[in-house]
Enzyme design. Sequence first.
Site, PDB file in Angstrom:
ATOM      1  N   SER A  80      34.335  36.313  40.345  1.00 23.16           N
ATOM      2  CA  SER A  80      33.059  36.446  41.037  1.00 23.16           C
ATOM      3  C   SER A  80      32.175  37.494  40.375  1.00 23.16           C
ATOM      4  O   SER A  80      30.961  37.303  40.224  1.00 23.16           O
ATOM      5  CB  SER A  80      33.312  36.812  42.505  1.00 23.16           C
ATOM      6  OG  SER A  80      32.097  37.019  43.193  1.00 23.16           O
ATOM      7  N   VAL A 140      30.620  36.157  37.108  1.00 22.29           N
ATOM      8  CA  VAL A 140      29.521  35.226  37.370  1.00 22.29           C
ATOM      9  C   VAL A 140      28.269  35.984  37.810  1.00 22.29           C
ATOM     10  O   VAL A 140      27.149  35.664  37.371  1.00 22.29           O
ATOM     11  CB  VAL A 140      29.940  34.193  38.429  1.00 22.29           C
ATOM     12  CG1 VAL A 140      28.747  33.342  38.848  1.00 22.29           C
ATOM     13  CG2 VAL A 140      31.056  33.308  37.886  1.00 22.29           C
ATOM     14  N   HIS A 141      28.426  36.990  38.659  1.00 23.25           N
ATOM     15  CA  HIS A 141      27.269  37.781  39.089  1.00 23.25           C
ATOM     16  C   HIS A 141      26.639  38.523  37.908  1.00 23.25           C
ATOM     17  O   HIS A 141      25.409  38.616  37.812  1.00 23.25           O
ATOM     18  CB  HIS A 141      27.689  38.784  40.165  1.00 23.25           C
ATOM     19  CG  HIS A 141      27.797  38.192  41.538  1.00 23.25           C
ATOM     20  ND1 HIS A 141      28.885  37.467  41.947  1.00 23.25           N
ATOM     21  CD2 HIS A 141      26.939  38.211  42.594  1.00 23.25           C
ATOM     22  CE1 HIS A 141      28.709  37.076  43.201  1.00 23.25           C
ATOM     23  NE2 HIS A 141      27.533  37.503  43.609  1.00 23.25           N
ATOM     24  N   GLU A 142      27.481  39.027  37.016  1.00 21.07           N
ATOM     25  CA  GLU A 142      26.934  39.733  35.846  1.00 21.07           C
ATOM     26  C   GLU A 142      26.207  38.768  34.924  1.00 21.07           C
ATOM     27  O   GLU A 142      25.193  39.126  34.314  1.00 21.07           O
ATOM     28  CB  GLU A 142      28.064  40.448  35.107  1.00 21.07           C
ATOM     29  CG  GLU A 142      27.594  41.321  33.953  1.00 21.07           C
ATOM     30  CD  GLU A 142      26.690  42.458  34.406  1.00 21.07           C
ATOM     31  OE1 GLU A 142      25.768  42.826  33.644  1.00 21.07           O
ATOM     32  OE2 GLU A 142      26.894  42.981  35.517  1.00 21.07           O
TER      33      GLU A 142
END
Length: 652
Positions: free
Chosen positions: A585, A588-590
């Site tokens: 997670s 993906v956020h980065e």
Amino acid sequence: MDKEKNLLENEQFLRIQKLNAVDAGKRQSITVNNEDELYGLDSDSNSPVREHATTTTTQNHSVVASNGDVAFIPGTATEDDTETVTEKVVETGDHVLRTHVKTLSSKEKSRYRHGSSNFTSYFDDMSFEHRPSILDGSVNEPFKTKFVGPTLEKEIRKREKELMAMRKNLHYGKSSPDAVTPPETNDGAALTATATTSTTTTTTTTTSTPETVVTVETTILSSNFSGLYVAFWMAIAFGAVKALIDYYYEHNGSFRDSEILKFMTTNLFTVASVDFIMYLSTYYVVGIQYLCKWGFLKWGSTGWIFTSIYEILFVGFYMYLTENILKLHWLSKIFLFLHSLVLLMKMHSFAFYNGYLWGIKEELQFSKSALAKYRDSIKDPKVIGALEKSCEFCSFELSSQSLNDQKQKFPNNISARNFFMFTVFPTLIYQIEYPRTKEIRWVYVLEKICAIFGTIFLMMIDAQILMYPVAMRAVAVRNSAWTGIVDRLLKWVGLLVDIVPGFIVMYILDFYLIWDAILNCVAELTKFGDRYFYGDWWNCVSWADFSRIWNIPVHKFLLRHVYHSSMSSFKLNKSQATLMTFLLSSVVHELAMYVIFKKLRFYLFFFQMLQMPLVALTNTKFMKDRTIIGNVSFWLGICMGPSVMCTLYLTF
């Protein structure tokens, strides 16, 4: 006797026997229960209660070793092979058998509850049912269907009169009146019957005299807040109109200078075209499933490999296309990137759901064939029992996925139409059937469409007036001459204070836009019955609660396809699987930050991973007993977190 010996020496059969053994306590298994809340990744609260959710491992678990911990020999049966037993399944060469078993050697999962003969389905980790979203169920629906003005005072006066009558009856020695009972509730539509803000608590009061003993049930009432809901949106509307008028006169009677408006209207045709092509490219996974259905591919040997490689290329290609070839604006890029992730999750769930069932189907072929060939010659009841249990479990898995429409029974569900319906449903978890409503409420759809465009309008005003000027100042600070870390930090703190109010408003509006307005609108248009898109995350006292309930569709996907999968495929324990889930997670956020800011700084990655020690802190006895402090800390993070991220990426 020779046949019995050959079967008992067959590693493939022994594998099935071990999988179907009732005693699961001596084997590793995935145990998910209320005592094992793993950093917000525990089992769905609406899932059936179970002791060992060993078969709820995800379709990723099917990836390894001919994809899965199921034991089977690839068969050569016809389309109706669940009814036709072929002996060719058993008559497989030792080399093929040993190669296949080798890939399954580390996969041991129990299909039965501990100490019970009841098996646990692979799909027991979550369920879908008719239920509304929280706002619709507690505010919007009661307002539209039952709102009749103030009712609390009327109920209080009614109860006062009943109590006065009771006292008079007691004084004159008469028998007690009927007990006061809570008012009956209107069942209403299926989607509105499960949620309401008007809570009633019944208490019992006993009044005694030397002559009589009277028991009276009283009800504590609370009104719903539909009126405040109307007042809230009216206040927002007046504030937006005032801001719009002020901006209009400050810019010489024109809105053409609005940077946010330019962002929203740039490259619309290009973005729509890329998005449409991106959607069409998801049908690749349908093609793979068709090839498996027609017998050209075996999911366990090649199908999952082609699918997994394509999923990686899918996201990478569209990131490269929008950044380096089309050179789209950051707003267009982040929209396409986020939508590509949604489509990726849908592709993965569809492909690996059916991939798991391919393994179950082939195991059923093997077990039925072995039973037909050796039932009369083998006298060992354990051998026959293992094969019968395998048949029972596999038959259940295949038949229980389609209860209402047998025409959609696997593998008949593999079709472009079925995949299309899944892609338009507001869920990321594939299954053959979902709860559906009977009709579309077009007035409701119109309301949600107005809410969508109205919320987007409010977000544009908030971004233009409260956020964009501060963002430009942050960019100016970043491009200015370096005067020392202390000076830069002081400027950053000033920018942070200025942008926090705008980000709080943007965060709340963004949540309402996606999880209530858009998803409810799509659900209504597709007659999708389960509207449980979010929980009451505003009451969270820990980040574990927040990560689990603020985005239910993504949580369900991570629970099945990452958390459970990492334990089954890579033999991770619960803590390691939790770390794996948070790690994925965070990556993906980065990547999302990279799409927006064109640089990797890992600020968001760090703060995402910081949730794990924060969860551990909130699970301590000190914090568990101080829920108010937990909720205040949670809201402090919600209010400050997005602003800190934005200003860090813009300033440094």
